[in-house]
Design a protein around this motif. Structure first.
Motif, mmCIF file in Angstrom:
data_model
loop_
_atom_site.group_PDB
_atom_site.id
_atom_site.type_symbol
_atom_site.label_atom_id
_atom_site.label_comp_id
_atom_site.label_asym_id
_atom_site.label_seq_id
_atom_site.Cartn_x
_atom_site.Cartn_y
_atom_site.Cartn_z
ATOM 1 N N TRP A 1 59.738 31.690 34.624
ATOM 2 C CA TRP A 1 58.586 31.414 35.488
ATOM 3 C C TRP A 1 57.706 32.659 35.631
ATOM 4 N N ALA A 2 58.346 33.790 35.872
ATOM 5 C CA ALA A 2 57.588 35.031 36.054
ATOM 6 C C ALA A 2 56.787 35.375 34.790
ATOM 7 N N PHE A 3 57.441 35.206 33.622
ATOM 8 C CA PHE A 3 56.747 35.485 32.361
ATOM 9 C C PHE A 3 55.613 34.496 32.120
ATOM 10 N N ALA A 4 55.846 33.240 32.431
ATOM 11 C CA ALA A 4 54.829 32.210 32.247
ATOM 12 C C ALA A 4 53.616 32.503 33.134
ATOM 13 N N TRP A 5 53.899 32.930 34.338
ATOM 14 C CA TRP A 5 52.842 33.248 35.315
ATOM 15 C C TRP A 5 51.955 34.382 34.791
ATOM 16 N N ARG A 6 52.580 35.402 34.202
ATOM 17 C CA ARG A 6 51.817 36.513 33.612
ATOM 18 C C ARG A 6 50.978 36.018 32.432
ATOM 19 N N SER A 7 51.613 35.221 31.570
ATOM 20 C CA SER A 7 50.934 34.768 30.355
ATOM 21 C C SER A 7 49.758 33.857 30.667
ATOM 22 N N LEU A 8 49.913 33.075 31.731
ATOM 23 C CA LEU A 8 48.871 32.120 32.111
ATOM 24 C C LEU A 8 47.512 32.804 32.248
ATOM 25 N N PHE A 9 47.494 33.957 32.943
ATOM 26 C CA PHE A 9 46.196 34.586 33.215
ATOM 27 C C PHE A 9 45.645 35.291 31.995
ATOM 28 N N ALA A 10 46.573 35.775 31.143
ATOM 29 C CA ALA A 10 46.108 36.321 29.865
ATOM 30 C C ALA A 10 45.380 35.211 29.106
ATOM 31 N N GLY A 11 46.003 34.043 29.062
ATOM 32 C CA GLY A 11 45.431 32.905 28.333
ATOM 33 C C GLY A 11 44.126 32.418 28.934
ATOM 34 N N GLU A 12 44.059 32.415 30.259
ATOM 35 C CA GLU A 12 42.883 31.841 30.917
ATOM 36 C C GLU A 12 41.638 32.715 30.779
ATOM 37 N N MET A 13 41.843 33.960 30.329
ATOM 38 C CA MET A 13 40.668 34.828 30.203
ATOM 39 C C MET A 13 40.006 34.715 28.841
ATOM 40 N N ILE A 14 40.589 33.861 27.951
ATOM 41 C CA ILE A 14 40.001 33.817 26.609
ATOM 42 C C ILE A 14 38.701 33.028 26.548
ATOM 43 N N TYR A 15 38.542 32.033 27.387
ATOM 44 C CA TYR A 15 37.252 31.321 27.363
ATOM 45 C C TYR A 15 37.010 30.685 28.724
ATOM 46 N N VAL A 16 35.890 30.033 28.891
ATOM 47 C CA VAL A 16 35.510 29.518 30.203
ATOM 48 C C VAL A 16 36.325 28.272 30.536
ATOM 49 N N THR A 17 37.220 28.445 31.468
ATOM 50 C CA THR A 17 38.034 27.320 31.921
ATOM 51 C C THR A 17 37.927 27.297 33.418
ATOM 52 N N LEU A 18 38.312 26.198 34.025
ATOM 53 C CA LEU A 18 38.557 26.278 35.457
ATOM 54 C C LEU A 18 39.810 27.126 35.561
ATOM 55 N N GLY A 19 40.135 27.624 36.692
ATOM 56 C CA GLY A 19 41.386 28.374 36.789
ATOM 57 C C GLY A 19 41.169 29.760 37.323
ATOM 58 N N LEU A 20 42.235 30.345 37.848
ATOM 59 C CA LEU A 20 42.136 31.640 38.504
ATOM 60 C C LEU A 20 41.784 32.752 37.526
ATOM 61 N N GLY A 21 42.272 32.649 36.302
ATOM 62 C CA GLY A 21 41.969 33.662 35.291
ATOM 63 C C GLY A 21 40.472 33.730 35.036
ATOM 64 N N ALA B 1 49.945 36.273 45.864
ATOM 65 C CA ALA B 1 50.475 35.455 46.958
ATOM 66 C C ALA B 1 51.183 34.217 46.417
ATOM 67 N N ILE B 2 50.537 33.544 45.453
ATOM 68 C CA ILE B 2 51.161 32.322 44.919
ATOM 69 C C ILE B 2 52.448 32.670 44.169
ATOM 70 N N GLY B 3 52.371 33.714 43.339
ATOM 71 C CA GLY B 3 53.560 34.123 42.581
ATOM 72 C C GLY B 3 54.735 34.437 43.484
ATOM 73 N N THR B 4 54.469 35.216 44.535
ATOM 74 C CA THR B 4 55.536 35.595 45.463
ATOM 75 C C THR B 4 56.091 34.382 46.195
ATOM 76 N N THR B 5 55.170 33.493 46.617
ATOM 77 C CA THR B 5 55.620 32.324 47.374
ATOM 78 C C THR B 5 56.578 31.469 46.550
ATOM 79 N N VAL B 6 56.186 31.214 45.298
ATOM 80 C CA VAL B 6 57.055 30.393 44.443
ATOM 81 C C VAL B 6 58.402 31.079 44.258
ATOM 82 N N ASP B 7 58.367 32.376 44.007
ATOM 83 C CA ASP B 7 59.608 33.111 43.811
ATOM 84 C C ASP B 7 60.507 33.043 45.045
ATOM 85 N N ARG B 8 59.910 33.291 46.211
ATOM 86 C CA ARG B 8 60.693 33.294 47.448
ATOM 87 C C ARG B 8 61.190 31.905 47.804
#
Lengths: 295, 253
Positions: free
Chosen positions: B182-202, B226-233
């Motif tokens: 989950w932690a790795f996926a969370w990191r990768s998500l934002f890397a991916g979302e910055m490649i082009y115009v998408t909805l999303g936090l990235g 905040a979201i990452g920590t909440t899910v983890d906790r």
């Protein structure tokens, strides 16, 4: 009085002599005296590959008959393959040659008619005491209501009725072995295979569990094969004690123990008999020590 | 002093120092915005629904990508643990591949899938699949043999043995793998979302950069933390704790 039999003799001699056992014999049902023994280890041998790649003979032509309701103890030095013998009977290992016959039928797989109790109890830490005892019944497909009843019955038998909701780590060593006994008995196996079940326990707890096991055996009439390296324990519990040799494991000698029950570890008769057997075993222990010192 | 009191003091001090530095006007606000400006940006983002929409879009991707990783990783881990050949070949390769940061998959993903949703999902899967697979495999291998012997002895075979014995017996490892995945996926998500115009936090982060809006950038960073920590906790720590209590790996606190 102790009766010594040479293992190389025809094992049927044992059945004829079985009548002389005063207490154990009372538990034997009449048909158990007939030609098919409860368990027949037929010329069992097991070879395995060591990490070095050479093939080692662990068990060599073991031939042994066990009566229904008999309490058989197997003693031998560590590394003689006595646990392996139980694994073969349980169907967890396959023999290289020979066969295990149960009621005259060849054992191929594991089966709930032969349940093993391990030294390190092997209870499941993710289940409660109650769920552990229930496990075998669930695998057998016994319906829930009946399962509950049996679990309660067998937990009461080992005096753990109040601990059904506990997790395994909350129990003491002795209590864990009691749960393991209840778990094994709950599937109502014909044969209980006990692999040094009390070796890791303190002397007082072990004493108590000896009494309990003897009582449970008398109440349920199960056939028990009990492996131990403790000769005194074997004499205290068994109708018969079989001594195995060290590498390869061969049947060295069998002793019929016809001391009256209930016995106690400190009985002079138990101690005396144990000393006779120990003399026999000492030879094998020395061999095992020699190998150990070489390495 | 209770841990919670220490934490309140700790964050209070950070907030105070930050406010103080901003009041002193050492750096211009577009370099170091004031904390209250961030709070305003957060408020505005929720007011105009741009944050909730971004969070939903990101979470949707996350769930799909992570879901694929979990299913595929579980399957792969089991196969690897039960086959000597794969264990000695594929396992080593997977461990080597894990040294590759997930953002390095990005160029490859774009060339394979174009600027698309699939490219992002691919990066998420590549980021988290390996750790799920490896811990699944470790769990199956490190699990004490006695459990499977006891299970077989008590009449469990095939599916029953897997579901009622092997799976729960390796659960401590599996949970660790799922959490790491989950932690790795969370990191990768934002890397991916910055490649082009998408909805999303990235993409919100990218928008902040493009508009020179430092308030937005930091507000989105705080949201991600905040979201990452909440899910983890809330999710993984709770599961882990329950497991440890059951198994007796943790003394009751």
């Amino acid at each position: 009085m102790t009766l010594t039999l040479n293992a190389t003799e025809d094992p049927t001699v044992l059945d004829e002599n079985g009548n002389r056992i005063p207490v154990g014999a009372a538990l034997v049902s009449p048909d158990a005296e007939s030609a098919t023994p409860k368990l027949w280890l037929q010329n069992l041998s097991l070879k395995y590959k060591t990490t070095g790649g050479e093939r080692m003979l662990a068990l060599d032509s073991i031939d042994l008959k066990v009566r229904a309701g008999e309490f058989l103890c197997i003693v031998g030095p560590s590394g003689c393959g006595k646990s392996t013998l139980l694994f073969l009977i349980a169907g967890l290992h396959e023999p290289t040659s020979g066969a295990v016959l149960m009621d005259g039928k060849k054992v191929i797989h594991t089966g709930t008619d032969r349940i093993m109790i391990f030294q390190e109890h092997g209870l499941f830490p993710w289940l409660t005491v109650e769920e552990n005892v229930e496990f075998g019944l669930k695998m057998k497909g016994v319906e829930k209501k009946l399962r509950r009843e049996r679990v309660r019955e067998y937990l009461n038998l080992v005096h753990l009725g109040k601990f059904q909701k506990s997790y395994i780590h909350q129990l003491s060593g002795g209590m864990k072995q009691r749960v393991a006994i209840a778990r094994a008995l709950a599937t109502e196996p014909d044969v209980l295979l006990m692999d040094e079940p009390f070796a890791a326990l303190d002397a007082q707890t072990r004493d108590l569990l000896h009494d309990e096991l003897e009582r449970i055996w008398a109440e349920t009439g199960r056939t028990i094969i009990f492996v131990t390296h403790n000769v005194r324990e074997a004499v205290r519990l068994g109708d018969r004690v079989a001594v195995l040799t060290f590498r390869p494991g061969r049947l060295k000698r069998e002793y019929l123990i016809d001391l009256p029950r209930p016995r106690h570890l400190e009985d002079t008769a138990v101690a005396g008999t144990a000393r006779d057997i120990l003399g026999d075993l000492r030879e094998e222990i020395n061999k095992s020590l020699a190998v150990e010192y070489q390495q | 002093m209770k841990p919670i009191a220490r934490q309140v003091i700790f964050y209070g001090v950070i907030f105070g120092l930050w406010s103080l530095i901003c009041k002193l006007h050492i750096w211009p606000p577009y370099v170091l915005p004031a904390p209250w400006a961030i709070v305003e940006a957060l408020w505005a983002g929720f007011q105009d629904h741009s944050f909730p929409i971004a969070i939903l879009a990101s979470m949707r991707r996350m769930l799909i990508g992570y879901g694929i990783s979990v299913v595929l990783g579980t399957f792969l881990g089991i196969v690897l643990a039960s086959n000597r050949f794969f264990e000695q070949t594929v396992s080593g390769l997977l461990v080597s591949l894990q040294s590759l940061p997930s953002i390095c998959w990005l160029p490859l993903a774009v060339l394979w899938f174009g600027l698309s949703e699939n490219a992002i999902l691919f990066v998420i899967v590549m980021g988290s699949l390996l750790s799920v697979t490896i811990s699944m495999e470790t769990g199956r291998k490190q699990m004490p043999k006695i459990y499977s012997m006891a299970g077989r002895n008590l009449g469990a075979r095939k599916w029953n043995l897997f579901y009622h014995v092997l799976l729960p017996a390796s659960m401590p490892y599996i949970v660790t793998g799922l959490k790491q995945g989950w932690a790795f996926a969370w990191r990768s998500l934002f890397a991916g979302e910055m490649i082009y115009v998408t909805l999303g936090l990235g993409q919100q982060l990218n928008a902040g950069r493009d508009l020179n809006d430092m308030n937005l950038v930091i507000a989105v960073m705080i949201l991600i933390i905040a979201i990452g920590t909440t899910v983890d906790r809330l999710l993984f720590r709770t599961i882990e704790k329950r497991l440890q209590m059951k198994w007796g790996l943790l003394s009751a606190t």
